[in-house]
Design a protein around this motif. Structure first.
Motif, mmCIF file in Angstrom:
data_model
loop_
_atom_site.group_PDB
_atom_site.id
_atom_site.type_symbol
_atom_site.label_atom_id
_atom_site.label_comp_id
_atom_site.label_asym_id
_atom_site.label_seq_id
_atom_site.Cartn_x
_atom_site.Cartn_y
_atom_site.Cartn_z
ATOM 1 N N ALA A 131 0.838 -1.203 0.000
ATOM 2 C CA ALA A 131 0.000 0.000 0.000
ATOM 3 C C ALA A 131 0.873 1.252 0.000
ATOM 4 O O ALA A 131 0.567 2.224 -0.701
ATOM 5 C CB ALA A 131 -0.927 -0.005 1.208
ATOM 6 N N ASP A 132 1.947 1.241 0.779
ATOM 7 C CA ASP A 132 2.860 2.390 0.813
ATOM 8 C C ASP A 132 3.509 2.598 -0.548
ATOM 9 O O ASP A 132 3.639 3.729 -1.020
ATOM 10 C CB ASP A 132 3.940 2.188 1.886
ATOM 11 C CG ASP A 132 3.368 2.235 3.293
ATOM 12 O OD1 ASP A 132 2.233 2.732 3.454
ATOM 13 O OD2 ASP A 132 4.062 1.775 4.230
ATOM 14 N N ALA A 133 3.901 1.506 -1.192
ATOM 15 C CA ALA A 133 4.534 1.601 -2.509
ATOM 16 C C ALA A 133 3.537 2.128 -3.541
ATOM 17 O O ALA A 133 3.901 2.917 -4.421
ATOM 18 C CB ALA A 133 5.062 0.238 -2.930
ATOM 19 N N THR A 134 2.272 1.724 -3.441
ATOM 20 C CA THR A 134 1.238 2.175 -4.377
ATOM 21 C C THR A 134 0.997 3.674 -4.229
ATOM 22 O O THR A 134 0.838 4.386 -5.216
ATOM 23 C CB THR A 134 -0.073 1.403 -4.142
ATOM 24 O OG1 THR A 134 0.194 0.009 -4.229
ATOM 25 C CG2 THR A 134 -1.117 1.784 -5.157
ATOM 26 N N LYS A 135 0.977 4.165 -2.995
ATOM 27 C CA LYS A 135 0.777 5.594 -2.765
ATOM 28 C C LYS A 135 1.905 6.405 -3.396
ATOM 29 O O LYS A 135 1.670 7.437 -4.004
ATOM 30 C CB LYS A 135 0.709 5.888 -1.261
ATOM 31 C CG LYS A 135 -0.578 5.452 -0.612
ATOM 32 C CD LYS A 135 -0.572 5.763 0.861
ATOM 33 C CE LYS A 135 -1.806 5.223 1.550
ATOM 34 N NZ LYS A 135 -1.766 5.447 3.000
ATOM 35 N N GLU A 136 3.128 5.927 -3.261
ATOM 36 C CA GLU A 136 4.274 6.631 -3.847
ATOM 37 C C GLU A 136 4.169 6.657 -5.364
ATOM 38 O O GLU A 136 4.453 7.666 -6.006
ATOM 39 C CB GLU A 136 5.578 5.960 -3.415
ATOM 40 C CG GLU A 136 5.910 6.180 -1.958
ATOM 41 C CD GLU A 136 7.151 5.413 -1.519
ATOM 42 O OE1 GLU A 136 7.868 4.890 -2.398
ATOM 43 O OE2 GLU A 136 7.381 5.331 -0.311
ATOM 44 N N GLU A 137 3.730 5.544 -5.975
ATOM 45 C CA GLU A 137 3.572 5.491 -7.425
ATOM 46 C C GLU A 137 2.492 6.461 -7.896
ATOM 47 O O GLU A 137 2.643 7.119 -8.911
ATOM 48 C CB GLU A 137 3.219 4.072 -7.866
ATOM 49 C CG GLU A 137 4.382 3.123 -7.861
ATOM 50 C CD GLU A 137 3.981 1.731 -8.312
ATOM 51 O OE1 GLU A 137 2.925 1.584 -8.949
ATOM 52 O OE2 GLU A 137 4.736 0.791 -8.016
ATOM 53 N N GLU A 138 1.376 6.539 -7.159
ATOM 54 C CA GLU A 138 0.284 7.431 -7.544
ATOM 55 C C GLU A 138 0.738 8.883 -7.518
ATOM 56 O O GLU A 138 0.387 9.662 -8.400
ATOM 57 C CB GLU A 138 -0.916 7.234 -6.618
ATOM 58 C CG GLU A 138 -1.656 5.943 -6.845
ATOM 59 C CD GLU A 138 -2.784 5.723 -5.858
ATOM 60 O OE1 GLU A 138 -3.001 6.602 -4.996
ATOM 61 O OE2 GLU A 138 -3.449 4.679 -5.952
ATOM 62 N N GLU A 139 1.518 9.248 -6.520
ATOM 63 C CA GLU A 139 2.009 10.616 -6.435
ATOM 64 C C GLU A 139 2.911 10.944 -7.617
ATOM 65 O O GLU A 139 2.793 12.001 -8.224
ATOM 66 C CB GLU A 139 2.761 10.826 -5.117
ATOM 67 C CG GLU A 139 1.850 10.838 -3.908
ATOM 68 C CD GLU A 139 2.623 10.881 -2.598
ATOM 69 O OE1 GLU A 139 3.863 11.004 -2.641
ATOM 70 O OE2 GLU A 139 1.990 10.785 -1.543
ATOM 71 N N SER A 140 3.783 10.028 -7.997
ATOM 72 C CA SER A 140 4.670 10.294 -9.124
ATOM 73 C C SER A 140 3.896 10.251 -10.438
ATOM 74 O O SER A 140 4.192 10.981 -11.369
ATOM 75 C CB SER A 140 5.830 9.300 -9.152
ATOM 76 O OG SER A 140 5.341 7.992 -9.359
ATOM 77 N N ASP A 141 2.851 9.411 -10.552
ATOM 78 C CA ASP A 141 2.046 9.336 -11.763
ATOM 79 C C ASP A 141 1.256 10.616 -11.993
ATOM 80 O O ASP A 141 1.032 11.016 -13.132
ATOM 81 C CB ASP A 141 1.074 8.150 -11.699
ATOM 82 C CG ASP A 141 1.792 6.826 -11.872
ATOM 83 O OD1 ASP A 141 2.963 6.849 -12.300
ATOM 84 O OD2 ASP A 141 1.189 5.775 -11.584
#
Length: 142
Positions: A109-119
């Motif tokens: 979940a933490d990794a997904t949040k980081e990806e969404e911010e960069s996307d």
């Protein structure tokens, strides 16, 4: 051989593998090597010990099917009291697995949040580029 296929052509077509698309047109995603493995059931915990004993008793028997069949018959004939230690071990492994899965899911979940911010920043840049291209196409059509 007028117009016929050569032997080499027919062989290669027979050897080729036709890959069919999976349901929904999507293939399976790649497996995550960090994901915890599911725990063994009580029967498979029993099998770990049974295999060793079976190999000692039957050293010439190399058949996996024979071991499985003998283990299945033995498991069916065992009482609940005899199965209890294996059930307890399986339950302990299951609790450990659930704890590991919670940690894994939190990490994902933490990794997904980081990806969404960069996307978000990438999509905003792409939106600006898309607007310029659309106006050029309209001018070319006229």
């Amino acid at each position: 051989m007028k117009g016929g296929k050569s032997k080499a052509e027919t062989r290669s077509s027979k050897l080729s593998v036709n890959k069919k698309p999976t349901k929904g047109g999507r293939g399976k995603g790649a497996k995550d090597p960090d994901k915890p493995k599911r725990p063994a059931s009580a029967f498979f915990v029993f099998m770990e010990e049974f295999r060793e004993q079976f190999k000692k008793d039957h050293p010439k028997n190399k058949s996996v099917a024979a071991v499985g069949k003998a283990a299945g018959n033995k498991w069916k004939s065992m009482s609940e009291a005899e199965k209890a230690p294996y059930v307890a071990k399986a339950e302990k492994r299951k609790q450990e697995y659930e704890k590991n899965m919670k940690a894994y899911n939190t990490k994902q979940a933490d990794a997904t949040k980081e990806e969404e911010e960069s996307d978000k920043s990438v999509s905003e840049v792409n939106d600006e580029d898309d607007g310029d291209e659309g106006s050029e196409e309209e001018e070319d059509d006229e």
